[in-house]
Design an enzyme around this catalytic site. Structure first.
Site, PDB file in Angstrom:
ATOM      1  N   ASP A  67       0.824  -1.213   0.000  1.00 54.74           N
ATOM      2  CA  ASP A  67       0.000   0.000   0.000  1.00 54.74           C
ATOM      3  C   ASP A  67       0.853   1.257   0.000  1.00 54.74           C
ATOM      4  O   ASP A  67       2.089   1.177   0.065  1.00 54.74           O
ATOM      5  CB  ASP A  67      -0.983  -0.010   1.190  1.00 54.74           C
ATOM      6  CG  ASP A  67      -0.318  -0.383   2.507  1.00 54.74           C
ATOM      7  OD1 ASP A  67       0.924  -0.401   2.564  1.00 54.74           O
ATOM      8  OD2 ASP A  67      -1.037  -0.647   3.477  1.00 54.74           O
ATOM      9  N   ASN A 136      -7.881  -0.646  13.960  1.00 52.34           N
ATOM     10  CA  ASN A 136      -9.292  -0.841  13.582  1.00 52.34           C
ATOM     11  C   ASN A 136      -9.490  -2.128  12.778  1.00 52.34           C
ATOM     12  O   ASN A 136     -10.549  -2.351  12.212  1.00 52.34           O
ATOM     13  CB  ASN A 136      -9.775   0.354  12.739  1.00 52.34           C
ATOM     14  CG  ASN A 136      -8.949   0.526  11.470  1.00 52.34           C
ATOM     15  OD1 ASN A 136      -8.024  -0.244  11.230  1.00 52.34           O
ATOM     16  ND2 ASN A 136      -9.284   1.514  10.663  1.00 52.34           N
ATOM     17  N   HIS A 138      -7.781  -2.938  10.062  1.00 56.67           N
ATOM     18  CA  HIS A 138      -7.501  -2.865   8.627  1.00 56.67           C
ATOM     19  C   HIS A 138      -6.319  -3.760   8.246  1.00 56.67           C
ATOM     20  O   HIS A 138      -5.419  -4.006   9.044  1.00 56.67           O
ATOM     21  CB  HIS A 138      -7.330  -1.422   8.132  1.00 56.67           C
ATOM     22  CG  HIS A 138      -6.042  -0.742   8.509  1.00 56.67           C
ATOM     23  ND1 HIS A 138      -5.887   0.628   8.440  1.00 56.67           N
ATOM     24  CD2 HIS A 138      -4.843  -1.216   8.945  1.00 56.67           C
ATOM     25  CE1 HIS A 138      -4.654   0.948   8.802  1.00 56.67           C
ATOM     26  NE2 HIS A 138      -4.008  -0.151   9.112  1.00 56.67           N
ATOM     27  N   GLU A 143      -9.968  -0.659   4.819  1.00 60.10           N
ATOM     28  CA  GLU A 143     -10.547  -0.120   6.048  1.00 60.10           C
ATOM     29  C   GLU A 143     -11.908  -0.769   6.333  1.00 60.10           C
ATOM     30  O   GLU A 143     -12.509  -1.371   5.431  1.00 60.10           O
ATOM     31  CB  GLU A 143     -10.742   1.398   5.888  1.00 60.10           C
ATOM     32  CG  GLU A 143      -9.466   2.170   5.585  1.00 60.10           C
ATOM     33  CD  GLU A 143      -8.570   2.366   6.814  1.00 60.10           C
ATOM     34  OE1 GLU A 143      -8.666   1.585   7.779  1.00 60.10           O
ATOM     35  OE2 GLU A 143      -7.765   3.302   6.799  1.00 60.10           O
TER      36      GLU A 143
HETATM   37  C1  F6R Z   1       1.330  -0.625   6.207  1.00 58.02           C
HETATM   38  C2  F6R Z   1       0.035  -1.304   6.307  1.00 58.02           C
HETATM   39  C3  F6R Z   1      -0.810  -1.102   7.507  1.00 58.02           C
HETATM   40  C4  F6R Z   1      -0.077  -1.503   8.784  1.00 58.02           C
HETATM   41  C5  F6R Z   1      -0.980  -1.361  10.013  1.00 58.02           C
HETATM   42  C6  F6R Z   1      -0.210  -1.638  11.288  1.00 58.02           C
HETATM   43  O1  F6R Z   1       1.971  -0.930   4.988  1.00 58.02           O
HETATM   44  O2  F6R Z   1      -0.355  -1.996   5.413  1.00 58.02           O
HETATM   45  O3  F6R Z   1      -1.986  -1.855   7.367  1.00 58.02           O
HETATM   46  O4  F6R Z   1       0.344  -2.831   8.669  1.00 58.02           O
HETATM   47  O5  F6R Z   1      -1.513  -0.082  10.080  1.00 58.02           O
HETATM   48  O6  F6R Z   1       0.829  -0.708  11.450  1.00 58.02           O
HETATM   49  P1  F6R Z   1       1.991  -0.953  12.497  1.00 58.02           P
HETATM   50  O7  F6R Z   1       2.691  -2.182  12.081  1.00 58.02           O
HETATM   51  O8  F6R Z   1       2.885   0.265  12.364  1.00 58.02           O
HETATM   52  O9  F6R Z   1       1.346  -1.088  13.834  1.00 58.02           O
END
Ligand code: F6R
Length: 246
Positions: A67, A136, A138, A143
């Site tokens: 992403d 959340n 995701h 989302e």
């Molecule tokens: C980032 C991504 C997000 C993160 C998620 C958790 O490339 O795809 O979905 O994996 O927001 O973020 P962290 O690992 O920083 O807690």
């Protein structure tokens, strides 16, 4: 969905890196799709060490980004582009012709998504997708409420994501949209590895395992994946029912 729990995040990272290293040894032209953020950071560091120590051939590896933040330039240290170059692509010397990342500055986001989906198809599909989990639920930037029938797509970010996402940036950064591989790519990945560590992920991990499967908490959909492996440290697993741990 297989859940594995390790005593510490260091051990969890080592175990996850070992799975990826074994995958590359078995299939040197492996197609990986990579999340950024805190969750896979230790795993990528361990993998780089293993590749160097054991001389694992990464010259045929193909790397796709999971992403990107829309509107954030690649040289911004908070971009997924910057992170992947810094923590994976450069240390493993992956050639540019083997790297496919979303262009968050593209003026044609739907063209950018079609280009990505086609590139993955052309590569023969994703062998292993490594994801984290948002507070959340995701996955990537899929989302709550996301359409699970989508391949790569641009999406309005959830308020939680905009707030939590500030941790990646050096100064306050307005975030509104993301561009992400969709759930169709998640489901099609031959192996799906989800990484989470730390106490703050314990509640969403419990919900991922126990809440009804659906788009209200996108991570619950991983329970429908044919080969998903959730790797946790003890803190992230601390709210899981004992019967779910192994
Ligand atoms: C980032 C991504 C997000 C993160 C998620 C958790 O490339 O795809 O979905 O994996 O927001 O973020 P962290 O690992 O920083 O807690």
């Amino acid at each position: 969905m297989k859940i594995k729990v390790y005593p510490t995040s260091a051990l969890q990272s080592k175990a996850a890196a070992q799975v990826i290293a074994d995958q590359i040894r078995t299939k040197p032209d492996t197609v990986v799709c990579l999340a950024t953020g805190d969750s896979p950071f230790g795993t990528y560091r361990e993998l780089v060490r293993m590749v160097r120590d054991s001389h694992i051939d990464c010259s045929r590896l193909r790397v796709f980004g999971l992403d990107e933040w829309v509107g954030i330039p690649p040289d911004n240290t908070g971009s997924c582009h910057y992170y992947l170059h810094e923590n994976f692509i450069r240390p493993l010397a992956i050639g540019n012709d083997r790297v496919y990342l979303f262009d968050g500055l593209s003026k044609d986001l739907s063209g950018e998504c079609s280009r990505m989906t086609e590139a993955i198809r052309h590569a023969g599909g994703i062998d292993i997708m490594i994801v984290g989990i948002g507070m959340n639920g995701h996955i990537g930037f899929n989302e709550p409420g996301v359409d699970v029938n989508l391949w790569a797509h641009a999406i309005e970010l959830d308020e939680i994501t905009k707030t939590v996402g500030q941790k990646y940036f050096q100064s306050a950064t307005p975030l509104s949209k993301g561009i992400t591989q969709g759930f169709q790519q998640v489901f099609a990945a031959r192996t799906l590895m989800m990484l989470a560590h730390g106490k703050k992920k314990a509640s969403i991990i419990r919900q991922t395992a126990e809440a009804p499967v659906g788009i209200a908490i996108p991570s619950t959909l991983l329970r429908q994946h044919k080969n998903s492996l959730i790797m946790l440290d003890e803190e992230a697993a601390s709210e899981l029912a004992p019967s779910l741990r192994n």
